[in-house]
Design an enzyme around this catalytic site. Sequence first.
Site, PDB file in Angstrom:
ATOM      1  N   GLY A 145      40.049  38.238  43.395  1.00 46.29           N
ATOM      2  CA  GLY A 145      40.926  39.028  42.046  1.00 46.29           C
ATOM      3  C   GLY A 145      42.242  40.226  42.838  1.00 46.29           C
ATOM      4  CB  CYS A 146      45.398  40.905  41.663  1.00 43.47           C
ATOM      5  SG  CYS A 146      45.028  42.046  40.949  1.00 43.47           S
ATOM      6  CE1 TYR A 147      44.511  47.980  42.116  1.00 44.42           C
ATOM      7  CE2 TYR A 147      43.346  46.380  39.620  1.00 44.42           C
ATOM      8  CZ  TYR A 147      44.451  47.725  40.614  1.00 44.42           C
ATOM      9  OH  TYR A 147      45.089  48.844  39.180  1.00 44.42           O
ATOM     10  CB  ALA A 148      39.111  41.536  45.768  1.00 43.10           C
ATOM     11  CB  VAL A 149      44.175  39.629  47.226  1.00 46.97           C
ATOM     12  CG1 VAL A 149      44.584  39.683  48.288  1.00 46.97           C
ATOM     13  CG2 VAL A 149      43.859  38.555  47.348  1.00 46.97           C
TER      14      VAL A 149
END
Length: 337
Positions: A145-149
């Site tokens: 996920g984008c926030y996760a990266v």
Amino acid sequence: MTFKVAVAGASGYAGGEVLRLLADHPQLDVVAAGAHSNAGEYITAVHPHLSAYGDRRFTPTTPEAFNEADLVIMTLPHGQSAALAAQLPAGQKIVDLGADHRLEDAAAWESYYSGPHAGAWTYGLPELPGQRERIAAADRVAATGCYAVATILALRPLLDAGIASPEDVVVVAASGTSGAGNAPKKSLLASEVSGSISAYKVGAHQHVPEIKQASGAASVSMTPLLAPMPRGILSTVTAKPVAEATAADVRAALAKAYDGEHFVHVLREGQWPATASVFGTNAVQLQGTVDKDSGRIIVTAAIDNLGKGAAAQVVQCANLMLGLPEAAGLTVNGVAP
């Protein structure tokens, strides 16, 4: 040697960015660009910036449309990838940008998503210890996920180095509006977003279990913010030190973790990450310090949410899975001003 690639969900923002990157990739050719409601339309009718695709049209998103592909990239909404993947041949390689196969814990999936848990695939973040080799050996990869990266890459080195506690991790992260997709919503109208920053999904964002799974954090409080810009994520992560820590200790942990990494850059002391600096790239910028008053460790990360947070990350994984140079078709150099 060239490989054939199909893209499912090619009419969305992430799908369009995948098409843009593949258009200039030296060894990947797009044989199908799948869409649902846009099937049959010209690609340039939806993505007018992709003139390289000329008179090509979107195909239906069906297994038959992807028969020729050596690898399928899925940029579908959460909950839609698993059904399509189940219909594709077992030997066909897939990178899924949706959340369907990221989480190992079925209970965590059920708590944050709807529908049945589809099972976990190899996690697609090459910069994690040992993960690059796992991705290269896999036929099924679940991209992050984008926030996760941005959050995982900021947090994991602190926990691996033993300088930060896995308890009470706090994340405040701002994202551009493209992270919400291109479906029309009142909250994403220019008149609603321009000149305003707003919080959403406070205390219950779906990337929290993914962040915990990949970083080793035990508890995460996350506040996502919608910023008045089309793309980019700036994630600020704070954690309690295990013992007294200095800014030099934080920077040393980051530098050790990403020594030799092509896409992850720990900035010089005094320089802080900015979303404009990673626009259009697969790059990650990091900087860390210690809060003068509370003593908490602070690391800030900047990525392009459609780049390292989505399409570029998917291409990076595809390169590894196909035995190609990992950086093929990707850049670390942003566009400015």
